[in-house]
Design a protein around this motif. Sequence first.
Motif, short mmCIF file in Angstrom:
data_model
loop_
_atom_site.label_atom_id
_atom_site.label_comp_id
_atom_site.label_asym_id
_atom_site.label_seq_id
_atom_site.Cartn_x
_atom_site.Cartn_y
_atom_site.Cartn_z
N ARG A 13 -4.24 31.49 44.79
CA ARG A 13 -5.62 31.27 44.37
C ARG A 13 -6.47 31.85 45.49
O ARG A 13 -6.81 31.15 46.45
N LEU A 14 -6.76 33.12 45.35
CA LEU A 14 -7.37 33.85 46.47
C LEU A 14 -8.68 33.23 46.93
O LEU A 14 -8.93 33.12 48.13
N ILE A 58 0.25 30.53 49.00
CA ILE A 58 1.66 30.34 48.67
C ILE A 58 1.78 29.52 47.38
O ILE A 58 1.16 28.45 47.26
N ASP A 59 2.58 30.02 46.43
CA ASP A 59 2.79 29.27 45.18
C ASP A 59 3.98 28.34 45.26
O ASP A 59 3.95 27.23 44.77
N LYS A 60 5.06 28.84 45.85
CA LYS A 60 6.34 28.12 45.74
C LYS A 60 7.18 28.39 46.98
O LYS A 60 7.27 29.53 47.44
N ALA A 76 4.71 34.17 46.24
CA ALA A 76 3.28 34.18 45.92
C ALA A 76 3.04 35.26 44.89
O ALA A 76 3.43 36.41 45.09
N THR A 77 2.42 34.88 43.78
CA THR A 77 2.12 35.86 42.74
C THR A 77 0.63 36.17 42.75
O THR A 77 -0.20 35.25 42.66
N ALA A 117 2.10 20.48 50.03
CA ALA A 117 3.52 20.70 50.35
C ALA A 117 4.42 20.22 49.22
O ALA A 117 5.42 20.86 48.90
N VAL A 118 4.07 19.10 48.61
CA VAL A 118 4.85 18.60 47.47
C VAL A 118 4.72 19.56 46.30
O VAL A 118 5.71 19.93 45.65
N ARG A 119 3.49 20.00 46.06
CA ARG A 119 3.20 20.88 44.92
C ARG A 119 4.00 22.17 45.02
O ARG A 119 4.52 22.69 44.04
#
Lengths: 154, 93
Positions: A2-3, A9-11, A24-25, A143-145
Amino acid sequence: MRLEYFQMIDKVLSVDAESILAEATVPLASPVFEGHFPGHPLVPGVLLVETMAQASGHMLMKRLGFARMPFLIGSRETKLRSFVGPGMVLNVTARLVHEGSGFAVTDAAITSAGKRICEVREMKFSIQDFPAPELQAAMRAQAVRMGLIEDREA
Amino acid sequence: MASAFERIADIIAETSDVPRENIKPESHVIEDLGIDSLDFLDIVFAIDKAFGIKVPVESWTQEVNSGTAPAGQYFVMENLAKRIEELVAAKAG
């Protein structure tokens, strides 16, 4: 990614005490692309550096048990090799180079589909107490997400 | 092998804008040489690597800020060199 919110970082794909691999997408659309650049949308290089800093920072925060937070204070060398545009899937790696007293140093890199995108050598972080409890809580929730820690660890 | 003082002085000259000839045993790293906290972390990183130790900057700073140790004990060059030699000796056991 989410720029606009600097959530790069996504995952987290894997992490241990001294390294991290994250994904990261790049979004297909973002207000960032309206200015950078019209007709030729690119993720700004500074945001790629931020992405590598965040991967390093997440690894360090897990290592520190989310008791303290790393803040980026500098780096020795950065190479931005390829353009990064909408929809690209990025693999972000970071590795601990040195943990000092109140600071840490990492190397980090981004690849996409096996191709080298960018690298940074000796990224330095000042390790400080969380300046606000809500920031600490937000970092744990993030961090959980992203799968950096389990729900019960938060 | 160069003395700890000489090695640290070389590191400071390479890491900051301070000319090597200005770095003397009696120089205070912050007050005389004008090293700021960011440059000091770079210097500590280089010292950690060069001597294979972890300079306990945080506890030193805490001692100085709480008044339990004078700043010169850690931040005057000849004393800094002594502290580094002690850390190296402690590591060697």
